[in-house]
Design a protein around this motif. Sequence first.
Motif, short mmCIF file in Angstrom:
data_model
loop_
_atom_site.label_atom_id
_atom_site.label_comp_id
_atom_site.label_asym_id
_atom_site.label_seq_id
_atom_site.Cartn_x
_atom_site.Cartn_y
_atom_site.Cartn_z
N MET A 126 25.60 12.17 -12.76
CA MET A 126 25.89 12.17 -11.32
C MET A 126 24.66 12.62 -10.54
SD MET A 126 28.06 11.46 -8.96
CE MET A 126 28.31 11.83 -7.22
N ASP A 127 23.97 13.64 -11.00
CA ASP A 127 22.75 14.10 -10.33
C ASP A 127 21.70 13.00 -10.29
OD1 ASP A 127 23.21 16.69 -9.38
OD2 ASP A 127 22.91 17.57 -11.37
N ALA A 128 21.56 12.27 -11.37
CA ALA A 128 20.57 11.20 -11.42
C ALA A 128 20.90 10.09 -10.44
CB ALA A 128 20.47 10.64 -12.84
N LEU A 129 22.17 9.77 -10.30
CA LEU A 129 22.58 8.74 -9.34
C LEU A 129 22.29 9.18 -7.91
CD1 LEU A 129 25.99 7.64 -10.94
CD2 LEU A 129 23.89 6.28 -10.84
N VAL A 130 22.55 10.46 -7.62
CA VAL A 130 22.27 10.99 -6.28
C VAL A 130 20.76 11.05 -6.03
CG1 VAL A 130 22.46 13.02 -4.79
CG2 VAL A 130 24.45 12.23 -6.08
N ASP A 131 19.98 11.45 -7.04
CA ASP A 131 18.52 11.49 -6.90
C ASP A 131 17.98 10.13 -6.43
OD1 ASP A 131 18.30 14.11 -7.68
OD2 ASP A 131 17.85 13.65 -9.77
N ARG A 132 18.57 9.07 -6.96
CA ARG A 132 18.06 7.72 -6.68
C ARG A 132 18.28 7.31 -5.23
NH1 ARG A 132 19.93 2.47 -7.26
NH2 ARG A 132 22.00 3.24 -7.82
N VAL A 133 19.35 7.82 -4.60
CA VAL A 133 19.71 7.33 -3.27
C VAL A 133 19.52 8.36 -2.16
CG1 VAL A 133 21.42 5.77 -4.28
CG2 VAL A 133 22.15 8.03 -3.49
N ARG A 134 19.21 9.60 -2.52
CA ARG A 134 19.28 10.68 -1.54
C ARG A 134 18.38 10.46 -0.33
NH1 ARG A 134 18.49 17.16 -2.75
NH2 ARG A 134 19.61 17.89 -0.91
N ASP A 135 17.24 9.85 -0.52
CA ASP A 135 16.31 9.64 0.59
C ASP A 135 16.67 8.43 1.46
OD1 ASP A 135 14.85 11.83 -0.21
OD2 ASP A 135 13.42 10.67 -1.39
N TRP A 136 17.67 7.67 1.06
CA TRP A 136 18.02 6.46 1.81
C TRP A 136 18.71 6.78 3.13
CZ3 TRP A 136 20.57 2.82 -2.43
CH2 TRP A 136 19.63 2.60 -3.43
N GLY A 137 19.53 7.84 3.15
CA GLY A 137 20.27 8.19 4.36
C GLY A 137 21.57 7.46 4.53
#
Length: 411
Positions: A126-137
């Motif tokens: 789950m952390d890895a999935l969030v890492d991938r998108v977190r900067d997208w907004g």
Amino acid sequence: MSSTAQKLQLNPASPENLLDPNPLYQVLRHNAPVYWSDAANAWFITRHDDVVACFHDPRLSAAREMFYEAQLQGMDLEAIRNFLEIAGRQMAMKDGAEHLRLRRQVSPSFSHQAIEVWRPVIRRIMDALVDRVRDWGRMDLVRELSYPLPQLVIAELLGIPAEDRELFQRWSQPIAEFSAPAAHSDRREVARRANTAMVELSRYLTRVIEERRQAPGKDVLSRMIQAQAAGGMSNEELVANAILLLFAGHTTTTDLISNAVYELLTHPDQLQKLREDRTLLPSAVEETIRFRPAVPNIFRIAKETFQLRGSTLRKGDLVFLVLAAANRDPEVFPDAERFDITRDHFHQKHVSFGLGAHSCVGAGVARRELEIALEVLLERMPHLRLEEGRLPELKCHHLTFRGFESLPVRW
């Protein structure tokens, strides 16, 4: 059946009722708790006590042959022959001693103790999935989080090599479409694609199982192989039930996660309570599963003719146990139509994971995935909200599954 229900000519499978079934469920619970629908050619059981009793009633079978036959009426069954053969070996298609024999070789891998070992794995994914998108907004939560998370978790539990995991998306989608086809889909094409996917997945897992025999690990597939010798599960049954775990652990949990996020974002008072008190996570998980189950209906087949609340269910009849209606029965749940994450979850009585011999073997994993997904979102996306101007797209074209095709969010 009451005259009120007869006059309404209720159809649980109509587009209007699939879009918003709860008003219908209220009417059925009150007026016709055991209701025959000509449109669906099936019975619908809506009261909590009746649904619970039906789960334990040996006169109702979990075998799906009749359901598939109804879907395939008028078709050349050769197009779906492989699918039916493989699915027929799954424990979900068995009753009695045969079901118990297969389930006993799978269930130890899903005990509370066994599942807790996987908690760090779920958190890492789950952390890895969030890492991938977190900067997208912004993102579609279904596509970026709730769809890939269960797929990656179950692949990890089964010990599937990372480089092969994208294959499962290609295979699981056609199988899901066959299990819950859209109203205007081409049934022959859906069946053909599901058959191809089942064959390819079966071949792949057969090879993986043989490799795992030579080099066993600590994964669920290795445990099933170890249990095989003692329990007498054939190689074909082992493959079929690995497919069941992969499919069942993917589709429904995807919907559970998106449903839970939607309910919290549309009930800001409840979301605020959760933000202020993380110890409410377990009760929030149970309340979202009760309030908006991923599987609103589960079906059974009458093995013999019998009476239920004065109605005659005949041998061979299709019977839908309406889990979503039972979960909002006011006789069991005070203020049942209210979403309340402080509801007592230690004595929860929702039926979303089934009961009895066929209760969901992976319920514990689904709960952990949902709890960890919400925990990570609260920690790492504290300003998560629905995206203005982009409406969520419901997945509500079938009686079996209910979730979201897309859930646009931003933070």
